[in-house]
Design an enzyme around this catalytic site. Structure first.
Site, PDB file in Angstrom:
ATOM      1  N   ASP A   1       0.835  -1.208   0.000  1.00 58.27           N
ATOM      2  CA  ASP A   1       0.000   0.000   0.000  1.00 58.27           C
ATOM      3  C   ASP A   1       0.866   1.252   0.000  1.00 58.27           C
ATOM      4  OD1 ASP A   1      -2.395  -1.407  -0.077  1.00 58.27           O
ATOM      5  OD2 ASP A   1      -2.448  -1.647   2.089  1.00 58.27           O
TER       6      ASP A   1
ATOM      7  N   LYS B   1       0.273  -7.952  -2.728  1.00 55.78           N
ATOM      8  CA  LYS B   1      -1.043  -7.459  -3.138  1.00 55.78           C
ATOM      9  C   LYS B   1      -0.929  -6.027  -3.636  1.00 55.78           C
ATOM     10  CE  LYS B   1      -4.407  -6.106  -0.153  1.00 55.78           C
ATOM     11  NZ  LYS B   1      -5.009  -4.874  -0.659  1.00 55.78           N
TER      12      LYS B   1
ATOM     13  N   LYS C   1     -11.284  -5.448  -6.772  1.00 57.32           N
ATOM     14  CA  LYS C   1     -12.689  -5.640  -6.345  1.00 57.32           C
ATOM     15  C   LYS C   1     -13.675  -5.197  -7.425  1.00 57.32           C
ATOM     16  CE  LYS C   1     -11.647  -4.884  -1.423  1.00 57.32           C
ATOM     17  NZ  LYS C   1     -10.300  -4.270  -1.490  1.00 57.32           N
TER      18      LYS C   1
ATOM     19  N   HIS D   1     -16.851  -4.734  -9.694  1.00 57.42           N
ATOM     20  CA  HIS D   1     -18.296  -4.766  -9.423  1.00 57.42           C
ATOM     21  C   HIS D   1     -18.963  -3.954 -10.529  1.00 57.42           C
ATOM     22  CE1 HIS D   1     -21.698  -4.022  -6.234  1.00 57.42           C
ATOM     23  NE2 HIS D   1     -22.151  -4.517  -7.368  1.00 57.42           N
ATOM     24  N   ASP D   2     -19.552  -4.641 -11.505  1.00 58.04           N
ATOM     25  CA  ASP D   2     -20.134  -3.936 -12.651  1.00 58.04           C
ATOM     26  C   ASP D   2     -21.063  -4.916 -13.358  1.00 58.04           C
ATOM     27  OD1 ASP D   2     -20.452  -2.117 -14.891  1.00 58.04           O
ATOM     28  OD2 ASP D   2     -18.517  -1.251 -14.351  1.00 58.04           O
ATOM     29  N   ILE D   3     -21.523  -4.581 -14.543  1.00 58.07           N
ATOM     30  CA  ILE D   3     -22.377  -5.533 -15.262  1.00 58.07           C
ATOM     31  C   ILE D   3     -21.520  -6.749 -15.667  1.00 58.07           C
ATOM     32  CG2 ILE D   3     -24.019  -3.792 -16.073  1.00 58.07           C
ATOM     33  CD1 ILE D   3     -22.603  -3.880 -18.801  1.00 58.07           C
ATOM     34  N   PRO D   4     -22.171  -7.906 -15.835  1.00 49.84           N
ATOM     35  CA  PRO D   4     -21.406  -9.140 -16.047  1.00 49.84           C
ATOM     36  C   PRO D   4     -20.390  -9.056 -17.190  1.00 49.84           C
ATOM     37  CG  PRO D   4     -23.693  -9.667 -15.619  1.00 49.84           C
ATOM     38  CD  PRO D   4     -23.624  -8.176 -15.689  1.00 49.84           C
TER      39      PRO D   4
ATOM     40  N   THR E   1     -18.812  -6.505 -18.499  1.00 52.10           N
ATOM     41  CA  THR E   1     -17.677  -5.631 -18.161  1.00 52.10           C
ATOM     42  C   THR E   1     -16.731  -6.314 -17.180  1.00 52.10           C
ATOM     43  OG1 THR E   1     -19.057  -3.704 -18.523  1.00 52.10           O
ATOM     44  CG2 THR E   1     -17.085  -3.354 -17.203  1.00 52.10           C
TER      45      THR E   1
ATOM     46  N   ARG F   1      -2.819  -8.815  12.835  1.00 51.21           N
ATOM     47  CA  ARG F   1      -1.799  -8.081  13.587  1.00 51.21           C
ATOM     48  C   ARG F   1      -0.978  -9.051  14.438  1.00 51.21           C
ATOM     49  NH1 ARG F   1      -2.613  -5.031  10.342  1.00 51.21           N
ATOM     50  NH2 ARG F   1      -3.138  -2.838  10.393  1.00 51.21           N
TER      51      ARG F   1
ATOM     52  N   GLN G   1      -7.666  -0.843  12.000  1.00 52.55           N
ATOM     53  CA  GLN G   1      -8.393  -2.119  11.969  1.00 52.55           C
ATOM     54  C   GLN G   1      -9.119  -2.288  13.299  1.00 52.55           C
ATOM     55  OE1 GLN G   1      -8.824  -3.863   9.383  1.00 52.55           O
ATOM     56  NE2 GLN G   1      -7.020  -3.888   8.066  1.00 52.55           N
TER      57      GLN G   1
ATOM     58  N   GLY H   1      -0.425  -5.681   5.886  1.00 50.76           N
ATOM     59  CA  GLY H   1       0.116  -4.431   5.351  1.00 50.76           C
ATOM     60  C   GLY H   1       1.056  -3.769   6.315  1.00 50.76           C
ATOM     61  N   ARG H   2       0.521  -2.819   7.086  1.00 56.06           N
ATOM     62  CA  ARG H   2       1.356  -1.945   7.916  1.00 56.06           C
ATOM     63  C   ARG H   2       2.293  -2.624   8.918  1.00 56.06           C
ATOM     64  NH1 ARG H   2      -3.745   1.748   8.802  1.00 56.06           N
ATOM     65  NH2 ARG H   2      -4.611  -0.312   8.347  1.00 56.06           N
TER      66      ARG H   2
HETATM   67  O1  C5P Z   1      -2.123  -2.346   6.862  1.00 53.17           O
HETATM   68  P1  C5P Z   1      -3.128  -3.440   6.995  1.00 53.17           P
HETATM   69  O2  C5P Z   1      -2.525  -4.770   7.447  1.00 53.17           O
HETATM   70  O3  C5P Z   1      -4.315  -3.057   7.833  1.00 53.17           O
HETATM   71  O4  C5P Z   1      -3.617  -3.666   5.489  1.00 53.17           O
HETATM   72  C1  C5P Z   1      -4.640  -4.558   5.159  1.00 53.17           C
HETATM   73  C2  C5P Z   1      -4.827  -4.565   3.680  1.00 53.17           C
HETATM   74  O5  C5P Z   1      -5.990  -5.353   3.405  1.00 53.17           O
HETATM   75  C3  C5P Z   1      -5.076  -3.211   3.038  1.00 53.17           C
HETATM   76  O6  C5P Z   1      -4.559  -3.264   1.708  1.00 53.17           O
HETATM   77  C4  C5P Z   1      -6.575  -3.111   3.015  1.00 53.17           C
HETATM   78  O7  C5P Z   1      -7.053  -2.305   1.969  1.00 53.17           O
HETATM   79  C5  C5P Z   1      -6.968  -4.562   2.763  1.00 53.17           C
HETATM   80  N1  C5P Z   1      -8.309  -4.919   3.195  1.00 53.17           N
HETATM   81  C6  C5P Z   1      -8.758  -4.770   4.498  1.00 53.17           C
HETATM   82  N2  C5P Z   1     -10.038  -5.124   4.832  1.00 53.17           N
HETATM   83  C7  C5P Z   1     -10.852  -5.634   3.904  1.00 53.17           C
HETATM   84  C8  C5P Z   1     -10.418  -5.805   2.589  1.00 53.17           C
HETATM   85  C9  C5P Z   1      -9.129  -5.428   2.279  1.00 53.17           C
HETATM   86  O8  C5P Z   1      -7.995  -4.331   5.360  1.00 53.17           O
HETATM   87  N3  C5P Z   1     -12.066  -6.009   4.237  1.00 53.17           N
END
Ligand code: C5P
Length: 232
Positions: free
Chosen positions: A9, A31, A60, A62-65, A67, A178, A187, A207-208
């Site tokens: 990210d 990702k 993610k 989300h549109d017409i099938p 597309t 975490r 979160q 992520g973080r």
């Molecule tokens: O930094 P962190 O571990 O919170 O990042 C989680 C990742 O998962 C981010 O890219 C976030 O957009 C994604 N994500 C999420 N919750 C969801 C779907 C995706 O945290 N329901």
């Protein structure tokens, strides 16, 4: 191969590439989400694929099938490992996405987002989805499963009920992870990597706890060590 998917990210592709290089393709998958993709486009995806990374392209759809099916095909052409769609796009959209990918010899895994983890029951009600949040999640899980998708993205707190609903082969991908002692950030309901894997998650999106620390490789190695007993 590791169950860890690192969420790159970042706003700048250089930072994403540098972190991926530091962690290494044998240690983790990566990702790419909407921000990084919108800023850096397909070039970054192709670079990471070329370097041998399993890339989860988290757009993610989300549109017409028609597309969505065409977008899935375009993502598959990039050589990514996993893509996702919103289950709320409905049966015809999910079937169209699956069918277009099935025609390919090699294809990405196709997983669905059910209810965003940022939603609570009131948010759901406001968009016309009545009933408990978990009932809605499980209904969308069953829809995704019946449409032949490979799995779902969900909160770690939904893993147990989903596993009971769909059986062992359906992939469960979970963010909100975490490690012990790391910051919770925004979160709301988190779980440790060990807990989530023990409950039945297949892949953990992190992520973080890796991207925002001074020693990302060290943080990854610590998570790896912590899950050794459950991930093998
Ligand atoms: O930094 P962190 O571990 O919170 O990042 C989680 C990742 O998962 C981010 O890219 C976030 O957009 C994604 N994500 C999420 N919750 C969801 C779907 C995706 O945290 N329901």
């Amino acid at each position: 191969m590791s169950p860890l998917i690192i969420a790159l990210d970042f706003a700048q592709p250089e930072r994403a590439l540098a972190l991926a290089k530091q962690l290494g393709r044998k240690r983790c998958r990566v990702k790419i989400g909407k921000e990084l993709f919108t800023r850096s486009g397909t070039a970054l995806v192709e670079k990471l694929v070329k370097q041998g990374f399993d890339v989860f392209l988290d757009l993610k759809y989300h549109d017409i099938p028609n597309t969505v099916a065409r977008a899935c095909l375009a993502a598959a052409d990039l050589g990514v490992w996993m893509i996702n769609v919103h289950a709320l796009g409905g049966r015809n959209m999910l079937l169209a996405a699956r069918e277009v990918l099935e025609k390919r010899r090699e294809r990405p895994l196709l997983v669905a987002v059910t209810v965003l983890t940022s939603f609570n029951s009131l948010d759901l009600y406001a968009v016309g989805l009545h009933g408990q949040l978990e009932e809605n999640v499980l209904r969308l899980v069953r829809l995704s499963y019946n449409c032949g998708l490979d799995g779902v993205v969900c909160s770690p707190h939904e893993i147990v009920r989903i596993r009971q609903t769909v059986g062992p082969d359906f992939k469960i991908v979970t963010p909100g992870i975490r490690p012990v002692g790391s910051l919770q950030d925004d979160q709301k309901r988190v779980m440790t990597p060990v807990e989530a894997l023990k409950l039945g998650a297949d892949y953990l999106v992190i992520g973080r706890p890796i991207t925002a620390v001074s020693e990302p490789l060290q943080a990854l190695l610590e998570i790896e060590a912590s899950i050794e007993e459950v991930a093998t």
